[in-house]
Design a protein around this motif. Structure first.
Motif, short mmCIF file in Angstrom:
data_model
loop_
_atom_site.label_atom_id
_atom_site.label_comp_id
_atom_site.label_asym_id
_atom_site.label_seq_id
_atom_site.Cartn_x
_atom_site.Cartn_y
_atom_site.Cartn_z
N SER A 161 52.09 43.11 41.05
CA SER A 161 53.24 42.23 40.94
C SER A 161 53.08 41.35 39.71
CB SER A 161 53.38 41.36 42.19
OG SER A 161 52.33 40.40 42.23
N VAL A 162 54.15 40.73 39.28
CA VAL A 162 54.08 39.91 38.07
C VAL A 162 53.14 38.72 38.25
CG1 VAL A 162 56.31 40.59 37.15
CG2 VAL A 162 56.18 38.68 38.76
N VAL A 163 53.02 38.23 39.48
CA VAL A 163 52.14 37.08 39.69
C VAL A 163 50.67 37.49 39.75
CG1 VAL A 163 53.90 35.70 40.83
CG2 VAL A 163 52.43 37.18 42.20
N ASP A 164 50.42 38.78 39.90
CA ASP A 164 49.04 39.27 39.94
C ASP A 164 48.63 39.99 38.66
OD1 ASP A 164 48.63 38.38 42.58
OD2 ASP A 164 49.63 40.16 43.37
N ALA A 165 49.56 40.11 37.71
CA ALA A 165 49.29 40.92 36.52
C ALA A 165 48.12 40.38 35.71
CB ALA A 165 50.54 40.98 35.64
N GLU A 166 48.02 39.05 35.57
CA GLU A 166 46.94 38.46 34.77
C GLU A 166 45.56 38.82 35.31
OE1 GLU A 166 48.09 34.38 32.64
OE2 GLU A 166 48.23 34.29 34.82
N ASP A 167 45.49 39.00 36.62
CA ASP A 167 44.20 39.28 37.26
C ASP A 167 43.88 40.77 37.32
OD1 ASP A 167 43.82 36.54 37.76
OD2 ASP A 167 45.02 36.66 39.59
N ASP A 168 44.80 41.61 36.86
CA ASP A 168 44.58 43.05 36.91
C ASP A 168 43.82 43.48 35.65
OD1 ASP A 168 44.81 45.52 38.19
OD2 ASP A 168 46.55 46.07 36.99
N VAL A 169 42.56 43.08 35.59
CA VAL A 169 41.74 43.27 34.40
C VAL A 169 40.61 44.26 34.69
CG1 VAL A 169 42.25 40.98 33.53
CG2 VAL A 169 40.27 41.30 35.01
N PRO A 170 40.05 44.85 33.65
CA PRO A 170 38.94 45.79 33.85
C PRO A 170 37.75 45.10 34.52
CG PRO A 170 39.79 45.93 31.62
CD PRO A 170 40.42 44.74 32.24
N PRO A 171 37.03 45.79 35.38
CA PRO A 171 35.95 45.16 36.15
C PRO A 171 34.59 45.14 35.44
CG PRO A 171 36.27 47.40 36.93
CD PRO A 171 37.33 47.16 35.87
N TYR A 172 34.59 45.07 34.12
CA TYR A 172 33.30 45.01 33.43
C TYR A 172 32.67 43.64 33.61
CZ TYR A 172 36.18 42.91 29.70
OH TYR A 172 37.05 42.13 28.99
N PRO A 173 31.32 43.56 33.57
CA PRO A 173 30.65 42.26 33.71
C PRO A 173 31.11 41.29 32.62
CG PRO A 173 29.08 44.05 33.91
CD PRO A 173 30.36 44.67 33.45
N GLU A 174 31.31 40.05 32.99
CA GLU A 174 31.86 39.05 32.08
C GLU A 174 31.02 38.91 30.82
OE1 GLU A 174 33.01 34.27 32.12
OE2 GLU A 174 32.52 35.32 33.98
N GLU A 175 29.72 39.02 30.97
CA GLU A 175 28.85 38.81 29.80
C GLU A 175 28.97 39.92 28.76
OE1 GLU A 175 26.38 40.79 33.08
OE2 GLU A 175 27.85 39.17 32.92
N CYS A 176 29.58 41.05 29.14
CA CYS A 176 29.71 42.16 28.19
C CYS A 176 30.73 41.86 27.09
CB CYS A 176 30.11 43.44 28.92
SG CYS A 176 28.81 44.10 29.98
N GLN A 177 31.63 40.92 27.32
CA GLN A 177 32.61 40.55 26.31
C GLN A 177 32.21 39.19 25.76
OE1 GLN A 177 35.17 42.33 25.22
NE2 GLN A 177 36.78 40.98 24.52
N VAL A 178 31.66 39.16 24.55
CA VAL A 178 31.21 37.92 23.93
C VAL A 178 32.43 37.03 23.64
CG1 VAL A 178 30.03 36.91 21.93
CG2 VAL A 178 29.21 39.05 22.94
N ASP A 179 32.30 35.74 23.90
CA ASP A 179 33.43 34.84 23.64
C ASP A 179 33.59 34.59 22.15
OD1 ASP A 179 31.52 32.90 22.85
OD2 ASP A 179 31.49 31.98 24.83
#
Length: 709
Positions: A443-461
């Protein structure tokens, strides 16, 4: 901005002459609130109006410390209960009221997709920790669609209240020391104590402002020194009464010019706070010091002008009210011009004055609350609870779905996503096909949370220049695939992970937020993205050491700077050249490359899920032109760069995301886009067969060519 008490005879620090009213302090407040509200109204001629916050910090540090100093010097103690009771009855009733109205305005004017985020913001504002939440959001690449929070202005109130947790406790310790060592001079000891706060805070502010200005703006340690300067002025009050009148006159007017001049001359391009914040903060301190002896000939005469004193008296209320009204007006009518912004600011005066007269002052000066610290704290706590509940209500109001529910996911349960584009006679993926849509996931209210389940640390800020290496897929596989790029590379994490396990690939990923694989200079937050350039250098070294069988990359950004120090020199050609150089370095080292062409960008209809919510679920209103979307995407630079470098292959799955001339928001019962131009993880999973059919042959061909060379 601050929550300082209105300067009354009861609450104004003395200078060994007993309590006295300082009307010039109210005038300083008027200048500060004027700078802030005109800046927030969008008046371009006051680009540095944000310095009003710094002015308030100094005033707050001065007034509140004056009260505490007088208590220590006259009684030898500090009553924490009385101090916090005074703060509670002064601040929390108005805060609770404004937060309730803010939630109501948000519900009426802001898209439902924002309610959850903003509801949690309201809870954070009620508990005075919202500055840390905003700091985290400022460096969160996935939060770039959120927009201005209706309680964003509470960050400064949070900073102040956190300061007033630490500073009174330090004064309690100083009071204890003075009782044990009666020969010590109280003000000198207190000056040393506040210096122990000011010096490290200022040093950290300068460092973090340079390293990470987005975070530095909000976090408490970078701001404590500003409140500390005001506290230092209060501690030295006995000295300022000896300043010669002529010197005080010159000092006061110099401070006035520094503050007002900062509002007109500074811009958001100046990293803030850092050392630049010394100008308005020291200017404010100078005006306060001058007010002791300058008389009417000094700037105190101007600041004591009755209208200025009146505005200063409602400054706290006006600060609370003005920003939620600006956010609501912008959400309802669209971007406001400077003139309309000023109209909203004028309207904000009305609830500000009413809340001061009907809520704040009656509670603040209630005899029962003045007699009982416990009762005052209880009343304040109840208003805090009201604010928390209001925020939670907004979260609970978020609809569970904004479209008819579709059961199952993208794999074999009635929702086909990209699978709908093949083997059907209906024109799936076209504007006409939207008429057949009965529901979609997420749903549109859940779209932001529909993200790939990779570990957070794998994407450097965006801050760190150091690559983080993550291994996934078939970690025991014989063929090593390096995945490098920004979040557009990682949006395919789910299908890539499944493909790699099927094919026996070990994937080694190194990705960084908003940072493509090239040797140019990008822009991030309006500044040269130096950490991206440093990260790229380190990634190339890692790749040469790793020597993977094939390198796969993708990215969203399509322009770079021709002059690495000038953010106005961005161009697509510069990015093509930067990609060409970097990719040539890698391929000449014997590492074949595969580029996944970036998908079209939604542009004006981004974020797509918010467009759908704002248009009552009208999917057709949220389509966009593919050609323009491609020009705005990373593909505009990727494709010419790939043609320029021998040994670079292209995987183009754009037809699986936008198969016709106009890109649509829903295909096969799946919402295609989530944040900016990223696709939902649900849709990415539905693309597994399509991505495998395009990627596997290219990887196999690339590795065969490398083995044969």
């Amino acid at each position: 901005m601050t929550s300082t008490d209105t300067a009354t005879r009861e609450e104004t620090p003395s200078a060994h002459v007993g309590p006295r009213f300082r009307p010039d302090i109210e005038g300083m407040r008027a200048i500060a609130i004027g700078l802030v509200v005109v800046y927030h109204a969008g008046v371009s001629r006051l680009p540095g109006g944000f310095v009003g916050v710094d002015v308030f910090f100094v005033i707050s540090g001065f007034l509140i410390t004056g009260l505490l100093v007088r208590e220590v010097t006259t009684t030898g103690r500090v009553s924490l209960a009385r101090f916090y009771a005074r703060r509670a009855k002064r601040l929390l009733p108005a805060t609770g009221l404004v937060l309730i109205v803010t939630v109501l305005l948000t519900w009426l004017t802001v898209s439902a997709v924002r309610w959850r985020e903003f509801g949690v913001d309201v809870v954070s504002a009620a508990t005075y920790v919202v500055n840390w939440r905003l700091a985290a959001r400022s460096v969160d690449y996935l939060a770039e669609d959120v927009g201005a929070s209706p309680v964003q202005h509470f960050w400064s109130l949070a900073v102040e209240e956190q300061f007033y947790i630490v500073w009174p406790l330090l004064l309690v310790a100083i009071a204890w020391l003075l009782r044990r060592r009666p020969g010590l001079r109280p003000r000198r000891v207190m000056a040393v104590g506040i210096a122990a706060v000011i010096v490290p805070s200022f040093a950290y502010s300068v460092y973090l402002t340079s390293a990470n200005p987005a975070t530095a703006f909000f976090v408490t340690p970078t701001r404590l020194w500003e409140l500390g300067i005001g506290a230092f002025v209060a501690i030295g009050a006995t000295l300022w009464t000896r300043v010669p009148r002529v010197a005080a006159i010159v000092l006061g007017w110099a401070g006035f010019v520094a503050v007002v001049g900062s509002g007109f001359l500074l811009t958001t391009e100046v990293a803030w706070p850092g050392y630049a914040a010394l100008v308005p903060t020291l200017g404010t301190a100078a005006m306060i010091v001058a007010g002791y002896t300058s008389g009417r000939a000094g700037v105190a005469g101007l600041l004591s002008w009755r209208p200025a004193v009146w505005v200063g008296g409602i400054s706290y209320s006006l600060y609370l009210w003005h920003w939620p009204l600006i956010v609501a007006a912008t959400a309802y009518w669209g971007e406001l011009s400077g003139w309309w912004g000023l109209v909203v600011m004028a309207v904000a005066v009305v609830p500000s004055w009413l809340s001061l007269k009907l809520i704040e002052n009656p509670i603040r000066f209630a005899p029962a609350l003045s007699r009982s610290n416990r009762l005052a704290l209880s009343v304040g706590g109840n208003f805090t609870a009201v604010g928390v509940v209001a925020g939670l209500v907004l979260v609970l109001l978020v609809p569970s779905t904004s479209a008819p529910a579709v059961t199952g996911g993208a794999s074999g349960s009635g929702v086909s996503g990209a699978g709908a584009l093949s083997g059907t006679s209906a024109p799936a993926g076209t504007v006409d096909s939207l008429a057949e849509v009965e529901g979609y996931v997420p749903s549109v209210v859940d779209a932001e949370d529909d993200v790939p389940p990779y570990p957070e640390e794998c994407q450097v800020d965006q801050v760190s220049p150091d690559p983080v290496v993550c291994e996934w897929g078939d970690t025991e596989g014989d063929l090593t695939v390096a995945l490098v790029g920004d979040s557009k590379a990682m949006q395919y994490y789910s299908p890539l992970d499944a493909i790699a396990k099927d094919e026996g690939w070990r994937i080694v990923s190194m990705t960084k937020s908003a940072c493509g694989f090239h040797d140019g200079m990008q822009v991030a937050s309006g500044e040269p993205y130096t950490s991206c350039a440093e990260w790229n250098d380190a990634v190339v070294e890692n790749l040469l050491d790793l020597s993977p069988d094939v390198l796969v990359t993708s990215e969203r950004i399509n322009d770079a700077l021709t002059d690495p120090t000038d953010v106005t020199t961005r161009s697509v050609d510069a990015m093509v050249e930067a990609m060409t150089r970097q990719w040539t370095t890698v391929t000449e080292a014997g590492i074949p490359m595969v580029v996944i062409a970036d998908n079209p960008s939604p542009g004006d209809v981004s974020p797509v899920y918010e467009c759908i919510a704002d248009n009552d679920g009208d999917l057709a209103a949220c389509t966009f032109d593919r050609e323009r979307g491609t020009a705005d995407s990373g593909a505009a630079a990727q494709l010419p760069a790939a043609r320029a470098v021998e040994g670079v292959r292209v995987v183009d799955v754009r037809d699986a995301i936008c198969p016709r001339s106009r890109c649509v928001p829903v295909i096969g019962g799946v919402l295609v886009y989530r944040q900016t131009s990223h696709i939902t993880d649900t849709y990415a999973r539905s693309m597994q067969a399509t991505l495998a059919a395009a990627l596997v042959p290219q990887v196999e061909a690339a590795t065969e060519d490398a083995e044969g060379s």
